[in-house]
Scaffold this active site. Structure first.
Site, PDB file in Angstrom:
ATOM      1  N   HIS A   1      43.288  38.301  42.742  1.00  0.00           N
ATOM      2  CA  HIS A   1      43.934  37.491  41.465  1.00  0.00           C
ATOM      3  C   HIS A   1      43.606  37.240  40.873  1.00  0.00           C
ATOM      4  CE1 HIS A   1      48.021  35.441  40.699  1.00  0.00           C
ATOM      5  NE2 HIS A   1      47.099  33.972  40.925  1.00  0.00           N
TER       6      HIS A   1
ATOM      7  N   GLY B   1      50.356  27.668  39.096  1.00  0.00           N
ATOM      8  CA  GLY B   1      50.514  27.324  40.386  1.00  0.00           C
ATOM      9  C   GLY B   1      51.595  27.080  40.989  1.00  0.00           C
TER      10      GLY B   1
ATOM     11  N   SER C   1      47.487  33.910  36.228  1.00  0.00           N
ATOM     12  CA  SER C   1      48.397  33.815  37.541  1.00  0.00           C
ATOM     13  C   SER C   1      50.167  32.394  36.319  1.00  0.00           C
ATOM     14  CB  SER C   1      48.343  32.912  38.241  1.00  0.00           C
ATOM     15  OG  SER C   1      49.035  32.901  39.154  1.00  0.00           O
ATOM     16  N   TYR C   2      49.805  31.781  36.873  1.00  0.00           N
ATOM     17  CA  TYR C   2      51.410  31.134  36.361  1.00  0.00           C
ATOM     18  C   TYR C   2      51.431  30.430  34.904  1.00  0.00           C
ATOM     19  CZ  TYR C   2      55.989  28.637  35.686  1.00  0.00           C
ATOM     20  OH  TYR C   2      57.354  28.265  35.480  1.00  0.00           O
TER      21      TYR C   2
ATOM     22  N   ASP D   1      45.696  42.572  43.597  1.00  0.00           N
ATOM     23  CA  ASP D   1      46.481  41.887  44.278  1.00  0.00           C
ATOM     24  C   ASP D   1      47.813  41.727  44.121  1.00  0.00           C
ATOM     25  OD1 ASP D   1      47.345  38.866  43.743  1.00  0.00           O
ATOM     26  OD2 ASP D   1      47.621  39.370  41.541  1.00  0.00           O
TER      27      ASP D   1
END
Length: 468
Positions: free
Chosen positions: A441, A92, A188-189, A389
Site C-alpha cells: 500500500h 485515512g 490511499s484515501y 496491496d
C-alpha cells in the site's frame, strides 16, 4: 587582532545591520515574513547533519472555529530555488503525512526502533523537489481545532477547502514559492484529497487573473477512486490472489450492492467471514510480507479493516514503524524543535485519528468526473499502484480507470529499475498508469528506488524507462 579590528570597523559602519537586513528582507528585495523565520527548524533531536533547510509550524485556516493545519517543509537538497514544490498528503481519512509520508516513505529521515534518533533515507524525494507535508484535516497529528464538533463532522468538502486556504496562506508566509511549479501527491484515501484539492485550485485559478498557485499536475498511489468499480476490483483481487474461497467470492458478489449507501446484513456477514476466517493473520496492506506482531490485536486497526470494502476507510499501511513514529513525535524536545503542539492538545500524537475515521460525513462516490475535467484542463496526471496491496489493489484501480475510456498512446510495457522489472505501465491521452512490482500500500516504503524513479519520471514528464 587584525580580525577583531576589522569586525569592529564593519560594525561601526553598520555592516552587521546590513547583513541582518539581507536575512530578513532577502537578497532580491522581497520581504521574508517573520513567521517564516520563526518556523525554521535548526535541527531535530537525533538528526544527522544535512545541508537542506527545514521549516514547520501551524497555519490557521478558520479563525472562528480555531482550525489550524500543521506542515513540515523539507527543501530540496540542491538548488531548492530551481526545484518545484510538491505537496504530499496521506489518507485515512484521519492519518498523518508526518507519520507515513515523511517518516516511512518519501521524507529525508527514518526513525530508529527506539524512537531516539533519525537516519537518512537514501531515496528521499527532496533530492528532486521541495516537499511539503501536510497533516490534514484538523484533528490529524498536530493539526488541531478549538471546536470539538469539527472532529465529528469532517468530510471531503471541508478538507479540500481548508487545504486550499492553507496553501494560499502558506505561500504568503513563503512568497518564494508563489508561481513556482506546483504538484500534489499522495496515496490511499488521498485518492480523494489530491484530485479534489487539484480541482479547488483549478477553479480558484480560473477566478483570478494572476493566481499564485502554479498547479501543473498530480500523482496518486493505491488510490480510492470510485466506490463501485473499486469494490468489484477489490473482491476480484482477493479471489484471484487466493485470499478467499470460491464460495465466499460468490457470496460477496451476490449479496453486496456496491452502489448502496448501506450494506445488507448478508453482505456484511460475507465480508466479515472473509476477513476473520479466510484471510488469516496477514498484513492486508502487503500480503506477502510478515505482519507486525505488535499490531496484530490492535482494535483500531481491525475497525479500519472491517470497514475497508464498502465504506473505504483506508488508513494507510500499518507496519511496526508506526510505533517508532509515535514514540518520536510525542517527545517534548521533538515537538519543541518542530514548533508543534504549541496549544497543548489534550491527547497524544497518533499516526491516525480513529475519531475522524469513524465520523467521516461526506465522501464522494467517484473521482472519475474530476479526472475527466482535469485531464481536459491539461494537467499532468499519473496513477500508480503497488501490486501486493489487497486494500486498494491494482485491480481496483485498473477497473476504475478503464471507465475513463481514454485513448492509449503507448501500449502496456514493462518498465525497469536497474536490471529488474520495476513494474508495468501504459500511457493514455491525458493520464499515465503504472504498477510498482513487489510494493504494498505504501509504495515508497516497500520499493523506495522504484518509487523514486517513478517520481523523477513524473516530474520530468518522461515515460518510465523501457530498458535495463
Amino acid at each position: 587582532m587584525a580580525a577583531a579590528a576589522a569586525a569592529k570597523y564593519l560594525q561601526s559602519k553598520g555592516f552587521l545591520v546590513f547583513l541582518l537586513a539581507l536575512l530578513v528582507d532577502g537578497i532580491d528585495g522581497g520581504a521574508v515574513p517573520k513567521q517564516q523565520l520563526l518556523d525554521r527548524i535548526t535541527s531535530l533531536p537525533g538528526q544527522p547533519p544535512v545541508a537542506f533547510s527545514q521549516f514547520s509550524g501551524h497555519v490557521v485556516v478558520d479563525e472562528e472555529h480555531g482550525r489550524a493545519l500543521f506542515y513540515w517543509l523539507t527543501e530540496a537538497t540542491k538548488a531548492p530555488e530551481m526545484k518545484p514544490l510538491v505537496l504530499w498528503l496521506n489518507g485515512g481519512p484521519g492519518c498523518s503525512s508526518v507519520a507515513y509520508g515523511a517518516s516511512e516513505e518519501i521524507g529525508p529521515f527514518r526513525i530508529t526502533k527506539t524512537g531516539s534518533s533519525l537516519y537518512l533515507n537514501k531515496y528521499s524525494w527532496n533530492k528532486e523537489a521541495n516537499i511539503l507535508f501536510l497533516e490534514s484535516p484538523a484533528g490529524v497529528g498536530f493539526s488541531y481545532t478549538n471546536t470539538s464538533s469539527d472532529l465529528k463532522d469532517s468530510g471531503d468538502n471541508r478538507t479540500a477547502q481548508d487545504a486550499l486556504i492553507f496553501l494560499i496562506r502558506w505561500m504568503s508566509r513563503f512568497p518564494a514559492y508563489k508561481h513556482r511549479e506546483f504538484y500534489i501527491a499522495g496515496e490511499s484515501y488521498a485518492g480523494h484529497y489530491v484530485p479534489q484539492l487539484a480541482k479547488r485550485i483549478h477553479d480558484y485559478n480560473k477566478a483570478h487573473s494572476n493566481p499564485i498557485i502554479n498547479l501543473k499536475g498530480f500523482m496518486v498511489g493505491n488510490a480510492v477512486t470510485d466506490n463501485y468499480y473499486d469494490n468489484i476490483g477489490t473482491v476480484t483481487y482477493w479471489w484471484s490472489h487466493s485470499l478467499i474461497s470460491d464460495k465466499t467470492y460468490k457470496s460477496i458478489m451476490k449479496y453486496c450492492n456496491f452502489t448502496a449507501e448501506k450494506s445488507s446484513t448478508k453482505c456484511d456477514d460475507a465480508v466479515s467471514y472473509a476477513i476473520n476466517h479466510e484471510f488469516g493473520d496477514i498484513d492486508q496492506y502487503s500480503i506477502y510480507t510478515p505482519s507486525c506482531l505488535a499490531l496484530t490485536n490492535n482494535s483500531a486497526r481491525q475497525i479500519r479493516l472491517k470497514n475497508t470494502l464498502l465504506h473505504r476507510r483506508i488508513s494507510g499501511y500499518d507496519p511496526c514503524t508506526e510505533n517508532y513514529a509515535e514514540k518520536y513525535y510525542n517527545r517534548p524536545d521533538v515537538q519543541k524543535a518542530m514548533h508543534a503542539n504549541t496549544t497543548g492538545i489534550p491527547y497524544k500524537w497518533t499516526a491516525c485519528s480513529d475519531v475522524l475515521i469513524q465520523n467521516w460525513k461526506d465522501s464522494e462516490n467517484s473521482m472519475l468526473p474530476i479526472y475527466k475535467e482535469l485531464i481536459a484542463a491539461g494537467l499532468r496526471i499519473w496513477v500508480f499502484s503497488g501490486d501486493t496491496d489487497s486494500v486498494v489493489p491494482v485491480t481496483a484501480t485498473r477497473f476504475s480507470l478503464s471507465h475513463l475510456n481514454l485513448h492509449i498512446k503507448t501500449p502496456w510495457y514493462p518498465w525497469y529499475s536497474g536490471n529488474q522489472v520495476g513494474g508495468w505501465t501504459e500511457v493514455y491521452e491525458g493520464l499515465t498508469f503504472a504498477t510498482v512490482r513487489g510494493a504494498g500500500h505504501e509504495v515508497p516504503m516497500f520499493q523506495p528506488r522504484r518509487a523514486f524513479i517513478l517520481f523523477r519520471s513524473f516530474l520530468k514528464g518522461e515515460k518510465l524507462p523501457k530498458s535495463k
